[in-house]
Design an enzyme around this catalytic site. Structure first.
Site, short mmCIF file in Angstrom:
data_model
loop_
_atom_site.label_atom_id
_atom_site.label_comp_id
_atom_site.label_asym_id
_atom_site.label_seq_id
_atom_site.Cartn_x
_atom_site.Cartn_y
_atom_site.Cartn_z
N LYS A 163 0.84 -1.21 0.00
CA LYS A 163 0.00 0.00 0.00
C LYS A 163 0.88 1.26 0.00
O LYS A 163 1.93 1.27 -0.62
CB LYS A 163 -0.96 -0.01 1.19
CG LYS A 163 -1.72 -1.33 1.34
CD LYS A 163 -2.87 -1.23 2.28
CE LYS A 163 -3.47 -2.61 2.49
NZ LYS A 163 -4.76 -2.60 3.10
N HIS A 188 -8.50 -3.21 -6.00
CA HIS A 188 -8.37 -3.37 -4.55
C HIS A 188 -9.47 -2.54 -3.88
O HIS A 188 -9.85 -1.48 -4.39
CB HIS A 188 -6.98 -2.91 -4.09
CG HIS A 188 -6.75 -3.23 -2.65
ND1 HIS A 188 -7.24 -2.44 -1.63
CD2 HIS A 188 -6.11 -4.27 -2.06
CE1 HIS A 188 -6.89 -2.99 -0.47
NE2 HIS A 188 -6.22 -4.09 -0.70
N GLU A 206 -11.51 -10.33 -0.88
CA GLU A 206 -11.13 -9.56 0.31
C GLU A 206 -12.35 -8.85 0.87
O GLU A 206 -12.73 -7.77 0.40
CB GLU A 206 -10.08 -8.51 -0.07
CG GLU A 206 -8.85 -9.10 -0.72
CD GLU A 206 -7.68 -8.14 -0.58
OE1 GLU A 206 -6.76 -8.45 0.18
OE2 GLU A 206 -7.72 -7.07 -1.19
C1 PEP Z 1 -4.82 -5.94 1.60
O1 PEP Z 1 -4.11 -4.96 1.54
O2 PEP Z 1 -5.21 -6.42 0.54
C2 PEP Z 1 -5.15 -6.54 2.90
C3 PEP Z 1 -5.82 -7.64 2.92
O3 PEP Z 1 -4.73 -5.87 4.02
P1 PEP Z 1 -4.60 -6.49 5.51
O4 PEP Z 1 -3.87 -7.81 5.38
O5 PEP Z 1 -3.82 -5.48 6.28
O6 PEP Z 1 -5.99 -6.71 6.02
#
Ligand code: PEP
Length: 260
Positions: A13, A99, A171
């Site tokens: 990120k 994302h 996600e």
């Molecule tokens: C991501 O950046 O895709 C993510 C899943 O972040 P985290 O592992 O911090 O939840």
């Protein structure tokens, strides 16, 4: 069951600065070099792609260089944007599309994300499409519908032969960076539903081969249970990708899930 090589992606990120990015990449190349059971991809911020790419290249590392985003137009008056050929120049082979922070913080929509998927594939990139429901959608029992819509839109018009270069990261938005993780069973169910969408949109064979990763507060402690699920093919990792030991624990869990 079709064997699918797990992917572990580190999404840095908008974190780290040059020296930290290089140090992290160096400690990972020392430790990932001989790992052949798992595909590892790093997604550093744009300004450090070149430096991290150099670390990977100098070590002849199997770790792939990925970009967190790009713009789908080849060049032109798009102030602030970065094209795929610019990324290719830096040795980038993998790209993230959609994302949840791009969708929900920056405001990218399914039409734009589909253009990015198509442009990324046309340019020869490996494309990881991210999908996932928000908390209120989960509470309204819309998880599978949201994932299905984002998957179908995102992959609309993809040539079936290009699907070998596509992976999907599920996600759940409420689990990203919050410390909350979907239970392994909930994640497995969501992955099965996404795989069914791919089967309907393309073919059963393509659906059996496509890698579907889980992302959302994955850590060394919960990765083994998540990766043991038959439809979870690795993870996209945010916070825990910023420290070599934490990220390695997750890579090890993915390696063990293959040999288990
Ligand atoms: C991501 O950046 O895709 C993510 C899943 O972040 P985290 O592992 O911090 O939840």
């Amino acid at each position: 069951m079709t064997p699918r090589k797990p992917i572990v992606g580190g999404n840095w990120k908008m974190n780290l600065h040059r020296a930290q990015a290089v140090d992290l990449a160096k400690s990972l190349v020392d430790r990932v070099n001989s790992n052949e059971d798992v595909e590892v991809i790093l997604f550093p911020p744009f300004p450090y792609l070149e430096a991290v790419g150099k670390v990977l290249r100098d070590a002849s590392s199997p770790i792939r260089l990925g970009a967190q985003d790009f713009y789908h137009q080849p060049n032109g008056a798009y102030t602030g944007e970065v094209s795929i050929s610019m990324l290719a120049d830096l040795g980038v082979t993998n790209v993230l599309v959609g994302h949840s922070e791009r969708r929900h913080v920056i405001g990218e929509n399914d039409v734009l994300l589909n253009q990015k998927v198509l442009a990324g594939l046309k340019a020869g990139m490996e494309v990881m499409l991210c999908v996932g429901e928000k908390l209120e959608q989960r509470e309204a029992n819309q998880t599978d519908d949201i994932n299905a819509g984002q998957t179908r839109y995102g992959l609309a018009g993809v040539d079936p032969k290009d699907m070998a270069r596509v992976s999907i990261a599920y996600e759940p938005v409420w689990a990203i960076g919050t410390g909350k993780t979907a239970t392994a069973a909930d994640a497995q169910n969501a992955h099965v539903a996404i795989r069914e969408v791919v089967a309907r949109q393309f073919s059963t064979d393509i659906a059996q081969h496509v890698r579907i990763l889980y992302g959302g507060s994955v850590k060394g402690s919960n990765a083994p249970e998540l990766f043991a699920q038959s439809d979870i093919d690795g993870g996209l990792i945010g916070g825990a990708a910023l420290k070599a030991d934490d990220f390695m624990a997750i890579i090890d869990a993915a390696t063990n899930s293959v040999s288990a």
